[in-house]
Design a protein around this motif. Structure first.
Motif, PDB file in Angstrom:
ATOM      1  N   LYS A  96     -23.259 -12.515 -18.008  1.00 31.80           N
ATOM      2  CA  LYS A  96     -23.800 -13.518 -17.076  1.00 31.80           C
ATOM      3  C   LYS A  96     -24.732 -14.452 -17.847  1.00 31.80           C
ATOM      4  N   ARG A  97     -25.190 -15.468 -17.125  1.00 33.48           N
ATOM      5  CA  ARG A  97     -26.135 -16.435 -17.688  1.00 33.48           C
ATOM      6  C   ARG A  97     -27.562 -16.085 -17.264  1.00 33.48           C
ATOM      7  N   VAL A  98     -28.498 -16.192 -18.198  1.00 31.95           N
ATOM      8  CA  VAL A  98     -29.910 -15.952 -17.898  1.00 31.95           C
ATOM      9  C   VAL A  98     -30.429 -17.149 -17.106  1.00 31.95           C
ATOM     10  N   VAL A  99     -30.931 -16.870 -15.891  1.00 30.52           N
ATOM     11  CA  VAL A  99     -31.487 -17.930 -15.049  1.00 30.52           C
ATOM     12  C   VAL A  99     -32.996 -17.760 -14.908  1.00 30.52           C
ATOM     13  N   GLY A 100     -33.440 -16.534 -14.653  1.00 32.46           N
ATOM     14  CA  GLY A 100     -34.861 -16.292 -14.459  1.00 32.46           C
ATOM     15  C   GLY A 100     -35.454 -15.436 -15.558  1.00 32.46           C
ATOM     16  N   LEU A 101     -36.624 -15.833 -16.041  1.00 34.16           N
ATOM     17  CA  LEU A 101     -37.357 -15.114 -17.091  1.00 34.16           C
ATOM     18  C   LEU A 101     -38.554 -14.382 -16.478  1.00 34.16           C
ATOM     19  N   PRO A 102     -39.196 -13.484 -17.209  1.00 36.47           N
ATOM     20  CA  PRO A 102     -40.340 -12.763 -16.662  1.00 36.47           C
ATOM     21  C   PRO A 102     -41.395 -13.712 -16.082  1.00 36.47           C
ATOM     22  N   GLY A 103     -41.818 -13.415 -14.850  1.00 37.86           N
ATOM     23  CA  GLY A 103     -42.834 -14.224 -14.170  1.00 37.86           C
ATOM     24  C   GLY A 103     -42.288 -15.386 -13.363  1.00 37.86           C
ATOM     25  N   ASP A 104     -40.996 -15.697 -13.492  1.00 34.28           N
ATOM     26  CA  ASP A 104     -40.407 -16.823 -12.754  1.00 34.28           C
ATOM     27  C   ASP A 104     -40.234 -16.497 -11.278  1.00 34.28           C
ATOM     28  N   GLU A 105     -40.487 -17.502 -10.434  1.00 33.84           N
ATOM     29  CA  GLU A 105     -40.129 -17.416  -9.016  1.00 33.84           C
ATOM     30  C   GLU A 105     -38.860 -18.243  -8.828  1.00 33.84           C
ATOM     31  N   ILE A 106     -37.827 -17.606  -8.305  1.00 31.72           N
ATOM     32  CA  ILE A 106     -36.528 -18.261  -8.134  1.00 31.72           C
ATOM     33  C   ILE A 106     -36.266 -18.436  -6.646  1.00 31.72           C
ATOM     34  N   THR A 107     -36.011 -19.686  -6.255  1.00 30.65           N
ATOM     35  CA  THR A 107     -35.681 -19.994  -4.861  1.00 30.65           C
ATOM     36  C   THR A 107     -34.440 -20.874  -4.835  1.00 30.65           C
ATOM     37  N   PHE A 108     -33.871 -21.024  -3.651  1.00 28.31           N
ATOM     38  CA  PHE A 108     -32.642 -21.805  -3.472  1.00 28.31           C
ATOM     39  C   PHE A 108     -32.805 -22.710  -2.264  1.00 28.31           C
ATOM     40  N   GLN A 109     -32.322 -23.946  -2.439  1.00 18.71           N
ATOM     41  CA  GLN A 109     -32.415 -24.904  -1.335  1.00 18.71           C
ATOM     42  C   GLN A 109     -31.301 -25.928  -1.473  1.00 18.71           C
ATOM     43  N   ASP A 110     -30.591 -26.166  -0.387  1.00 16.21           N
ATOM     44  CA  ASP A 110     -29.523 -27.174  -0.342  1.00 16.21           C
ATOM     45  C   ASP A 110     -28.494 -26.986  -1.453  1.00 16.21           C
ATOM     46  N   GLY A 111     -28.222 -25.751  -1.818  1.00 18.62           N
ATOM     47  CA  GLY A 111     -27.209 -25.465  -2.831  1.00 18.62           C
ATOM     48  C   GLY A 111     -27.699 -25.548  -4.268  1.00 18.62           C
ATOM     49  N   TYR A 112     -28.985 -25.732  -4.470  1.00 19.65           N
ATOM     50  CA  TYR A 112     -29.544 -25.838  -5.819  1.00 19.65           C
ATOM     51  C   TYR A 112     -30.526 -24.695  -6.089  1.00 19.65           C
ATOM     52  N   THR A 113     -30.707 -24.395  -7.363  1.00 23.35           N
ATOM     53  CA  THR A 113     -31.611 -23.333  -7.807  1.00 23.35           C
ATOM     54  C   THR A 113     -32.923 -23.955  -8.272  1.00 23.35           C
ATOM     55  N   TYR A 114     -34.032 -23.344  -7.847  1.00 27.20           N
ATOM     56  CA  TYR A 114     -35.362 -23.815  -8.239  1.00 27.20           C
ATOM     57  C   TYR A 114     -36.097 -22.707  -8.988  1.00 27.20           C
ATOM     58  N   ILE A 115     -36.696 -23.078 -10.100  1.00 29.70           N
ATOM     59  CA  ILE A 115     -37.519 -22.164 -10.887  1.00 29.70           C
ATOM     60  C   ILE A 115     -38.956 -22.651 -10.796  1.00 29.70           C
ATOM     61  N   ASN A 116     -39.825 -21.827 -10.238  1.00 31.98           N
ATOM     62  CA  ASN A 116     -41.249 -22.169 -10.076  1.00 31.98           C
ATOM     63  C   ASN A 116     -41.415 -23.530  -9.399  1.00 31.98           C
ATOM     64  N   GLY A 117     -40.579 -23.788  -8.409  1.00 33.96           N
ATOM     65  CA  GLY A 117     -40.673 -25.013  -7.617  1.00 33.96           C
ATOM     66  C   GLY A 117     -39.941 -26.216  -8.181  1.00 33.96           C
ATOM     67  N   GLU A 118     -39.368 -26.125  -9.370  1.00 38.30           N
ATOM     68  CA  GLU A 118     -38.654 -27.259  -9.967  1.00 38.30           C
ATOM     69  C   GLU A 118     -37.159 -26.980 -10.012  1.00 38.30           C
ATOM     70  N   MET A 119     -36.375 -28.006  -9.647  1.00 40.93           N
ATOM     71  CA  MET A 119     -34.928 -27.836  -9.653  1.00 40.93           C
ATOM     72  C   MET A 119     -34.433 -27.560 -11.072  1.00 40.93           C
ATOM     73  N   LEU A 120     -33.608 -26.531 -11.199  1.00 38.09           N
ATOM     74  CA  LEU A 120     -33.051 -26.150 -12.489  1.00 38.09           C
ATOM     75  C   LEU A 120     -31.871 -27.053 -12.832  1.00 38.09           C
ATOM     76  N   ASP A 121     -31.887 -27.626 -14.037  1.00 38.10           N
ATOM     77  CA  ASP A 121     -30.750 -28.417 -14.516  1.00 38.10           C
ATOM     78  C   ASP A 121     -29.631 -27.450 -14.881  1.00 38.10           C
ATOM     79  N   GLU A 122     -28.555 -27.473 -14.117  1.00 38.58           N
ATOM     80  CA  GLU A 122     -27.433 -26.573 -14.358  1.00 38.58           C
ATOM     81  C   GLU A 122     -26.162 -27.373 -14.616  1.00 38.58           C
ATOM     82  N   SER A 123     -26.231 -28.237 -15.596  1.00 47.40           N
ATOM     83  CA  SER A 123     -25.085 -29.093 -15.930  1.00 47.40           C
ATOM     84  C   SER A 123     -23.889 -28.291 -16.427  1.00 47.40           C
TER      85      SER A 123
END
Length: 193
Positions: A96-123
């Motif tokens: 699999k792909r590493v998305v979250g690192l130690p201490g990260d808060e991962i959330t999802f909104q409108d089909g996108y992944t957010y790390i610590n409140g910022e949208m993750l670039d998943e190109s």
């Protein structure tokens, strides 16, 4: 006959050059096999991807060659690395792909992944805005959070009972994929990012 000379079963003397002949004829093969075994036990890992959870980055039924050494000095991978790891929950090796690192808060909104409140670039995803999950996750120290690139067809950390994988369970960083089946999304040999 001198004591140091050996006689084969038939009683004939071996010429000195035929005693070394075995090593001359088979030595390179023995050394080559030994080196290959060491390389694939210590440095490289061969693994097979039986599912499409990483499509289109890694097609189903792809052979992977991974490097086992990158996490020797620092066991925590980088976000975005594709790695193999042992899942205690599923009892098997996964990729699999590493998305979250130690201490990260991962959330999802409108089909996108957010790390610590910022949208993750998943190109690297084949399609954007399709990641669905109603839960949020806080990655503990010493652990990582994995997801497959095929977000609508991946059984990954979003759905596991134990969503966090210890860095001690990470086995290798994927380097090369070999995909040859005609139905695969791509065929040939590729460097995997």
């Amino acid at each position: 006959m001198e004591e140091h000379e050996k006689r084969p079963v038939g009683g004939k003397r071996l010429a000195p050059e035929s005693r070394g002949g075995f090593w001359n004829n088979w030595g390179y093969l023995i050394v080559t096999v030994a080196v290959i075994v060491v390389l694939f036990k210590v440095i490289f890992q061969l693994s097979w991807v039986p599912s499409g959870s990483m499509e289109t980055t890694i097609p189903e039924d792809t052979l992977l060659i991974s490097w086992q050494l990158p996490y020797m000095s620092d066991p925590t991978p980088q976000r975005g690395d594709i790695v193999t790891f042992w899942s205690d929950e599923l009892g098997k090796l996964l990729v699999k792909r590493v998305v979250g690192l130690p201490g990260d808060e991962i959330t999802f909104q409108d089909g996108y992944t957010y790390i610590n409140g910022e949208m993750l670039d998943e190109s690297y995803l084949p399609r954007q805005g399709i990641t669905q999950c109603s839960a949020s996750f806080l990655v503990p120290e010493g652990c990582v959070f994995f997801m497959g690139d095929n977000r609508t067809g991946s059984n990954d950390a979003r759905f596991w009972k134990q969503p966090y994988i210890s860095v001690d369970n990470i086995r290798a960083k994927v380097m090369v994929g070999i995909s040859v089946l005609p139905d695969n999304s791509w065929r040939g040999v590729r460097v995997i990012h």
